[in-house]
Design a protein around this motif. Structure first.
Motif, PDB file in Angstrom:
ATOM      1  N   ALA A   1      11.500  55.148 -21.097  1.00  0.00           N
ATOM      2  CA  ALA A   1      10.296  55.992 -21.018  1.00  0.00           C
ATOM      3  C   ALA A   1      10.148  56.778 -19.716  1.00  0.00           C
ATOM      4  O   ALA A   1       9.538  57.840 -19.700  1.00  0.00           O
ATOM      5  N   ASN A   2      10.692  56.278 -18.620  1.00  0.00           N
ATOM      6  CA  ASN A   2      10.594  57.039 -17.362  1.00  0.00           C
ATOM      7  C   ASN A   2      11.876  57.832 -17.083  1.00  0.00           C
ATOM      8  O   ASN A   2      12.058  58.380 -16.010  1.00  0.00           O
ATOM      9  N   GLY A   3      12.786  57.883 -18.083  1.00  0.00           N
ATOM     10  CA  GLY A   3      14.094  58.520 -17.908  1.00  0.00           C
ATOM     11  C   GLY A   3      15.147  57.447 -17.674  1.00  0.00           C
ATOM     12  O   GLY A   3      14.875  56.449 -16.987  1.00  0.00           O
ATOM     13  N   THR A   4      16.338  57.640 -18.243  1.00  0.00           N
ATOM     14  CA  THR A   4      17.379  56.618 -18.062  1.00  0.00           C
ATOM     15  C   THR A   4      17.778  56.543 -16.584  1.00  0.00           C
ATOM     16  O   THR A   4      17.619  57.502 -15.830  1.00  0.00           O
ATOM     17  N   GLU A   5      18.325  55.395 -16.236  1.00  0.00           N
ATOM     18  CA  GLU A   5      18.812  55.205 -14.853  1.00  0.00           C
ATOM     19  C   GLU A   5      19.859  56.272 -14.527  1.00  0.00           C
ATOM     20  O   GLU A   5      19.876  56.829 -13.425  1.00  0.00           O
ATOM     21  N   THR A   6      20.718  56.596 -15.523  1.00  0.00           N
ATOM     22  CA  THR A   6      21.764  57.611 -15.278  1.00  0.00           C
ATOM     23  C   THR A   6      21.127  58.943 -14.906  1.00  0.00           C
ATOM     24  O   THR A   6      21.542  59.600 -13.952  1.00  0.00           O
ATOM     25  N   LEU A   7      20.103  59.344 -15.652  1.00  0.00           N
ATOM     26  CA  LEU A   7      19.484  60.640 -15.373  1.00  0.00           C
ATOM     27  C   LEU A   7      18.723  60.601 -14.048  1.00  0.00           C
ATOM     28  O   LEU A   7      18.833  61.516 -13.227  1.00  0.00           O
ATOM     29  N   ARG A   8      17.970  59.533 -13.814  1.00  0.00           N
ATOM     30  CA  ARG A   8      17.200  59.493 -12.563  1.00  0.00           C
ATOM     31  C   ARG A   8      18.139  59.456 -11.350  1.00  0.00           C
ATOM     32  O   ARG A   8      17.852  60.053 -10.326  1.00  0.00           O
TER      33      ARG A   8
ATOM     34  N   GLY B   1       9.214  68.601 -19.516  1.00  0.00           N
ATOM     35  CA  GLY B   1       9.051  69.843 -18.767  1.00  0.00           C
ATOM     36  C   GLY B   1       8.310  69.590 -17.462  1.00  0.00           C
ATOM     37  O   GLY B   1       7.693  68.532 -17.252  1.00  0.00           O
ATOM     38  N   SER B   2       8.399  70.579 -16.580  1.00  0.00           N
ATOM     39  CA  SER B   2       7.636  70.451 -15.334  1.00  0.00           C
ATOM     40  C   SER B   2       6.149  70.627 -15.625  1.00  0.00           C
ATOM     41  O   SER B   2       5.308  70.238 -14.821  1.00  0.00           O
ATOM     42  N   ALA B   3       5.810  71.198 -16.786  1.00  0.00           N
ATOM     43  CA  ALA B   3       4.399  71.314 -17.162  1.00  0.00           C
ATOM     44  C   ALA B   3       3.770  69.916 -17.241  1.00  0.00           C
ATOM     45  O   ALA B   3       2.678  69.680 -16.695  1.00  0.00           O
ATOM     46  N   GLU B   4       4.439  68.976 -17.896  1.00  0.00           N
ATOM     47  CA  GLU B   4       3.870  67.624 -17.961  1.00  0.00           C
ATOM     48  C   GLU B   4       3.852  66.982 -16.566  1.00  0.00           C
ATOM     49  O   GLU B   4       2.921  66.245 -16.221  1.00  0.00           O
ATOM     50  N   ALA B   5       4.877  67.277 -15.775  1.00  0.00           N
ATOM     51  CA  ALA B   5       4.942  66.705 -14.421  1.00  0.00           C
ATOM     52  C   ALA B   5       3.733  67.158 -13.595  1.00  0.00           C
ATOM     53  O   ALA B   5       3.101  66.355 -12.897  1.00  0.00           O
ATOM     54  N   ASN B   6       3.393  68.452 -13.681  1.00  0.00           N
ATOM     55  CA  ASN B   6       2.209  68.946 -12.956  1.00  0.00           C
ATOM     56  C   ASN B   6       0.935  68.279 -13.470  1.00  0.00           C
ATOM     57  O   ASN B   6       0.066  67.869 -12.703  1.00  0.00           O
TER      58      ASN B   6
ATOM     59  N   HIS C   1       1.699  58.819 -18.428  1.00  0.00           N
ATOM     60  CA  HIS C   1       2.718  59.368 -19.347  1.00  0.00           C
ATOM     61  C   HIS C   1       2.758  58.533 -20.647  1.00  0.00           C
ATOM     62  O   HIS C   1       3.078  59.037 -21.714  1.00  0.00           O
ATOM     63  N   ASP C   2       2.357  57.238 -20.560  1.00  0.00           N
ATOM     64  CA  ASP C   2       2.212  56.426 -21.776  1.00  0.00           C
ATOM     65  C   ASP C   2       1.203  57.070 -22.730  1.00  0.00           C
ATOM     66  O   ASP C   2       1.304  56.925 -23.945  1.00  0.00           O
ATOM     67  N   TYR C   3       0.204  57.749 -22.154  1.00  0.00           N
ATOM     68  CA  TYR C   3      -0.811  58.401 -22.989  1.00  0.00           C
ATOM     69  C   TYR C   3      -0.403  59.802 -23.445  1.00  0.00           C
ATOM     70  O   TYR C   3      -0.870  60.280 -24.471  1.00  0.00           O
ATOM     71  N   THR C   4       0.396  60.511 -22.629  1.00  0.00           N
ATOM     72  CA  THR C   4       0.694  61.912 -22.980  1.00  0.00           C
ATOM     73  C   THR C   4       1.823  61.990 -24.005  1.00  0.00           C
ATOM     74  O   THR C   4       1.600  62.383 -25.147  1.00  0.00           O
ATOM     75  N   THR C   5       3.039  61.578 -23.601  1.00  0.00           N
ATOM     76  CA  THR C   5       4.186  61.779 -24.506  1.00  0.00           C
ATOM     77  C   THR C   5       5.086  60.542 -24.626  1.00  0.00           C
ATOM     78  O   THR C   5       6.110  60.601 -25.300  1.00  0.00           O
ATOM     79  N   ILE C   6       4.761  59.475 -23.960  1.00  0.00           N
ATOM     80  CA  ILE C   6       5.526  58.215 -23.908  1.00  0.00           C
ATOM     81  C   ILE C   6       6.867  58.400 -23.196  1.00  0.00           C
ATOM     82  O   ILE C   6       7.127  57.780 -22.183  1.00  0.00           O
TER      83      ILE C   6
END
Ligand SMILES: Cc1ncc(COP(=O)(O)O)c(C=O)c1O
Length: 375
Positions: free
Chosen positions: A55-62, A82-87, A243-248
């Motif tokens: 849910a927070n991104g795979t270890e490989t990607l992070r 997207g960076s939209a969700e990040a903002n 993020h659990d509430y927005t898109t998981i």
């Protein structure tokens, strides 16, 4: 809570796939999976089980994202849609009604609209066209009060394509530290500098540094909907719990593709293709502006596939772009929706022939306007 309309995105969502020529995009023309993956990788992708992604991104990607920020570890990263969700998550996590946020203008007004909808007092710090689109740091200092919680910049900037001078960057950082302010930098256009030299990130590993970025612009992959936040682990944990509430989580396929193309050599190769392409297209746009009898002038962008043209015609920027849309089926964006009237934003990251054809059509409406103005 009542949300202000995000006019730019509302308008683009309604029109970008309807017009003949879409010159409203700020990113470089998108790539396909065939452009970025090997035949073996494409086969592997087609066999993947479509599980929920970590849910927070795979270890490989992070880990791959950390490669872009010398002071970060995977615990400093949250992968988002997207960076939209990040903002969105950044503002939701850190600001309360009544807090003050100092916000660079002109800008992509997501945080402006969302912050104000939350009851945050959003105060603009203006970039100045006659100062190469830089901010005045003394003016920034004068805006800080005991209620100020955050300074938010967009660097490289949308819509001007300006990159902040390094001495100004240093002074902004010092001010944020001196006053214990969150320093949020939206860097989704980093990597798409026309000089080919990547602009520095604001992320220096400080407790209150937050950087947002993603693959939509420089990397030419907006359809992956892949963004991220870099920040201290406690903040990242809190943003993750929203993020659990927005898109998981983000899509499994997007995480997998991003993990590959952010490997250092591939990333460098991907970005290096962009610079020459943009320099050529900017010449096309500059030539077109020169042919418009002084109707427009502009400070050339240092980054991003966008130019913010100062329009020397009477009348509002929304009326102008709507007339161009209705008469020519060409879409460009009005300065008003970036917080600055008398400008229009033109995206020049499309294939050159498409750009030329869209600009030629725009010129027809402009010549009609010149005749009307002279009459
Ligand atoms: C400054 C800025 N931030 C964020 C976004 C959102 O982009 P995405 O969610 O595709 O990463 C945009 C889109 O234009 C932008 O210009």
């Amino acid at each position: 809570m009542k949300f202000e309309t995000f006019e730019l995105e509302r308008y683009m969502s309604a029109w970008e796939n309807v017009v003949d020529y879409n010159l409203s995009e700020s990113g470089v023309h998108p790539l396909s999976l065939n452009d970025i993956l090997t035949a073996e990788e494409l086969d592997e992708l087609s066999e993947m089980e479509l599980l929920y992604c970590q849910a927070n991104g795979t270890e490989t990607l992070r880990s791959a994202i950390c490669g872009l920020y010398p002071h970060a570890t995977p615990d400093n990263i949250l992968v988002t849609n997207g960076s939209a969700e990040a903002n969105f998550l950044t503002i939701m996590t850190l600001l309360e009604p009544g807090d003050e946020l100092i916000y660079m203008m002109p800008n992509y007004l997501q945080i402006w609209g969302f912050g104000r909808s939350l009851g945050v007092d959003v105060k603009p710090i203006r970039l100045k066209d006659d100062h190469n689109w830089q901010i005045d740091v003394d003016e920034l200092a004068s805006l800080i009060t005991p209620k100020t919680k955050m300074i938010s910049v967009c660097n490289p900037n949308n819509p001007t394509g300006a990159v902040m001078d390094s001495d100004i960057m240093m002074r902004v950082r010092e001010l944020a530290r001196e006053h214990d302010l969150w320093l949020h930098s939206d860097e989704v256009y980093r990597g798409v500098e026309l000089s080919g030299e990547e602009s520095p990130s604001f992320y220096a590993g400080d407790e209150m540094d937050i950087v947002v970025a993603g693959l939509s612009k420089a990397y030419r992959l907006p359809g992956l909907r892949l963004g991220w936040i870099v920040g201290n682990p406690d903040f990242v944990w809190k943003a993750w719990s929203l993020h659990d509430y927005t898109t998981i989580s983000i899509g499994t396929l997007s995480d997998w593709v991003a993990s590959r193309i952010l490997q250092p050599q591939r990333r460098t190769a991907l970005l290096s293709d962009v610079h020459e392409f943009l320099r050529t297209n900017l010449k096309i746009l500059q030539g077109w502006v020169d042919d418009q009898d002084g109707l427009f002038s502009f400070t050339p962008p240092q980054a991003a596939a966008i130019a913010f043209l100062h329009c020397h015609l009477d009348g509002g920027s929304v009326e102008l772009i709507e007339r161009i849309r209705d008469e020519q089926s060409v879409l460009v964006m009005p300065g008003k929706w970036f917080g600055m009237e008398n400008y229009i934003r033109v995206g020049y990251g499309t294939p050159p022939d498409y750009l030329k054809a869209g600009l030629e059509r725009m010129a027809q409406t402009l010549s009609g306007l010149r005749i009307e103005a002279a009459a």
